[in-house]
Design an enzyme around this catalytic site. Structure first.
Site, PDB file in Angstrom:
ATOM      1  N   GLU A 204       0.518  -1.235  -5.542  1.00 32.46           N
ATOM      2  CA  GLU A 204      -0.584  -0.320  -5.790  1.00 32.46           C
ATOM      3  C   GLU A 204      -0.037   1.043  -6.175  1.00 32.46           C
ATOM      4  O   GLU A 204       0.560   1.742  -5.358  1.00 32.46           O
ATOM      5  CB  GLU A 204      -1.448  -0.176  -4.529  1.00 32.46           C
ATOM      6  CG  GLU A 204      -2.653   0.722  -4.740  1.00 32.46           C
ATOM      7  CD  GLU A 204      -2.875   1.729  -3.625  1.00 32.46           C
ATOM      8  OE1 GLU A 204      -3.969   2.312  -3.599  1.00 32.46           O
ATOM      9  OE2 GLU A 204      -1.961   1.937  -2.807  1.00 32.46           O
TER      10      GLU A 204
ATOM     11  N   ASP B  22       0.829  -1.202   0.000  1.00 37.08           N
ATOM     12  CA  ASP B  22       0.000   0.000   0.000  1.00 37.08           C
ATOM     13  C   ASP B  22       0.862   1.250   0.000  1.00 37.08           C
ATOM     14  O   ASP B  22       1.783   1.384   0.812  1.00 37.08           O
ATOM     15  CB  ASP B  22      -0.909  -0.005   1.245  1.00 37.08           C
ATOM     16  CG  ASP B  22      -1.741   1.251   1.347  1.00 37.08           C
ATOM     17  OD1 ASP B  22      -2.632   1.434   0.502  1.00 37.08           O
ATOM     18  OD2 ASP B  22      -1.485   2.057   2.255  1.00 37.08           O
TER      19      ASP B  22
END
Length: 475
Positions: free
Chosen positions: A233, A193
């Site tokens: 991501e 993330d």
């Protein structure tokens, strides 16, 4: 990773009070629909300021949900993906609170990035303006230490999310400890993330610079040694995404959601077709996630053209607002907190004006393009914008983060559109053709024709955009 559809969900927003409840859901109502499960942050606490993306303790499952043994048991039913939040920790974490109390004498002092860490001799205006920002403010927050001194701490996202120095020895050990916990808990895949923001260097954008790739590569090798695959991501210009995909295991196809809207809104598949000719094949495809619908992923960058012309892109965004009866406007940009400059907050079903035919077409396109599909829990039920939750929290993304009850799930599963969606999902999961060769058939701009072939097996999607009719055939 299995070439089957994955579910992305929070535990407590899917009619479940615990990991054990989620296990039962997969053994019963959701049986056979998913080969993988991305559980959004389940660390302590799940109800922080950013829905779990600000963990106080990344190694502890929130006790209200269960423990690592429960997750290990669930991993026997479905492959588990978990978030490794590499960029930051909670301001309420033991480590940062110790730093606030003891300052430089804290054993964790070097774990956190402050202004002086990156700019030891100060920063010029050009240095600060070069930093890539997802939100309209500089990436610093002032904190007062126990001795009365004030520090300017690097906070990429919110003042409760304290950026860590991932190259510092303490930072390295911190991330390694989480990987060890994941391995024991049965996690098969991790999503890094906000990895693009992890490395800060004076004179650069501090986003996906050369050193960032090095960091991602090193962390990926450590994960692979434990049998864990890595998804990165990144929301970025599409050519940047193509380059990133060459250097990592998996990326998201964040361009797809808007390209599908473009195809359906404008009855023209030209932009989608051009993307499919160059798009990374090591991708997880999405239409919706726990975040908004990304715009930056199809937009131009400076003088460089994007996947969709600016005027057309503006019209698509406006059409989303119209289709949602203006509700997405209330959840996007300055209208709600948790600002994002590059996303529209709205459920995908509402972005399509709750048109069931168009929604099934959108999912069929997602399942037929290259990549492993991920379906967001709200999208699984063709969910609508949760204006009540948005009004309660004033967090824009909450419009698409509904708390389903068990009864709501039962009722949704009875809907004809959901039964049709389930049939498409079972086809995508089980038909051998999808392990074969992807073929984009040459057609006019108002027709989309995709075919997968694997020996004698084949599956084909044909959409007439003018008539808004779809046909799915398979051997």
């Amino acid at each position: 990773m299995k070439n089957q559809i994955q579910l992305i969900t929070y535990i407590d927003r899917l009619g479940c009070e615990s990991i054990s409840d989620l296990n039962l859901l997969f053994k019963n109502e959701l049986k056979g629909l998913f080969g993988g499960l991305h559980i959004l942050p389940f660390y302590y606490p799940i109800d922080g300021e950013d829905a779990g993306f600000d963990p106080i303790d990344h190694n502890l499952i929130d006790p209200r949900l269960g423990d690592w043994n429960d997750l290990k048991e669930l991993s026997k039913e479905v492959d588990i993906m978990a978030d490794l939040i590499v960029n930051h920790v909670s301001a309420k974490s033991v480590q940062f609170q110790d730093y606030l109390q003891k300052g430089e004498k804290s054993e964790y002092a070097s774990l956190f990035l402050n202004y002086n860490t990156v700019f030891p001799n100060g920063a010029t205006e050009a240095d600060l303006m070069t930093i890539y920002r997802p939100r309209p403010n500089l990436p610093f927050s002032m904190f007062k230490l126990n001795d009365g001194s004030v520090k300017l701490i690097w906070t990429t996202f919110t003042s409760n999310q304290i950026d860590i120095d991932v190259n510092n020895e303490i930072g390295i050990k911190y991330l390694e400890s989480i990987l060890n916990t994941f391995e024991k808990g049965g996690v098969k895949m991790i999503r890094l993330d906000a990895a693009g923001y992890a490395i800060k260097k004076q004179g650069t954008s501090c986003f996906m610079i050369d050193e960032t790739y090095e960091f991602i590569g090193q962390l990926t090798e450590k994960a692979k040694a434990k049998g864990i695959e890595v998804l990165v991501e990144i929301h970025s210009y599409y050519k940047t995404q193509i380059e990133i995909a060459k250097k990592v295991d998996y990326v998201y196809d964040f361009a797809l959601p808007v390209l599908v809207l473009d195809t359906l809104f404008n009855k023209n598949a030209s932009s989608l077709k051009k993307w499919l000719e160059v798009s990374p094949k090591n991708a997880l495809t999405v239409l919706d996630t726990h975040d908004g619908i990304g715009i930056v992923d199809v937009a131009g960058e400076g003088d460089l053209p994007g996947l969709i012309e600016n005027e057309i892109l503006d019209d698509i965004v406006n059409q989303m607002h119209v289709n949602s009866k203006g509700n997405s406007l209330k959840a996007t940009g300055a209208a709600a907190s948790n600002l994002d400059l590059y996303q529209v907050n709205c459920t995908y079903f509402d972005a399509l004006g709750r048109d069931e035919n168009a929604y099934l077409m959108a999912r069929a396109i997602q399942f037929f393009v290259p990549g492993i599909p991920q379906v967001y829990y709200v999208g699984l039920f063709a969910g609508e914008n949760d204006m009540e939750l948005l009004e309660k929290t004033n967090v824009g993304r909450d419009i698409n983060r509904h708390y389903f009850t068990k009864n709501e799930i039962k009722e949704h599963l009875k809907r004809p559109i959901i039964n049709e969606l389930k049939e498409l999902m079972l086809l995508r999961n089980n038909h051998p053709a999808f392990n074969g060769v992807f073929n984009l058939i040459e057609t006019s701009q108002n027709v989309l024709n995709i075919k997968w072939v694997n020996g004698n097996y084949w599956a084909e999607l044909f959409i007439d955009l003018k008539a808004m009719k779809m046909e799915v055939k398979f051997s």
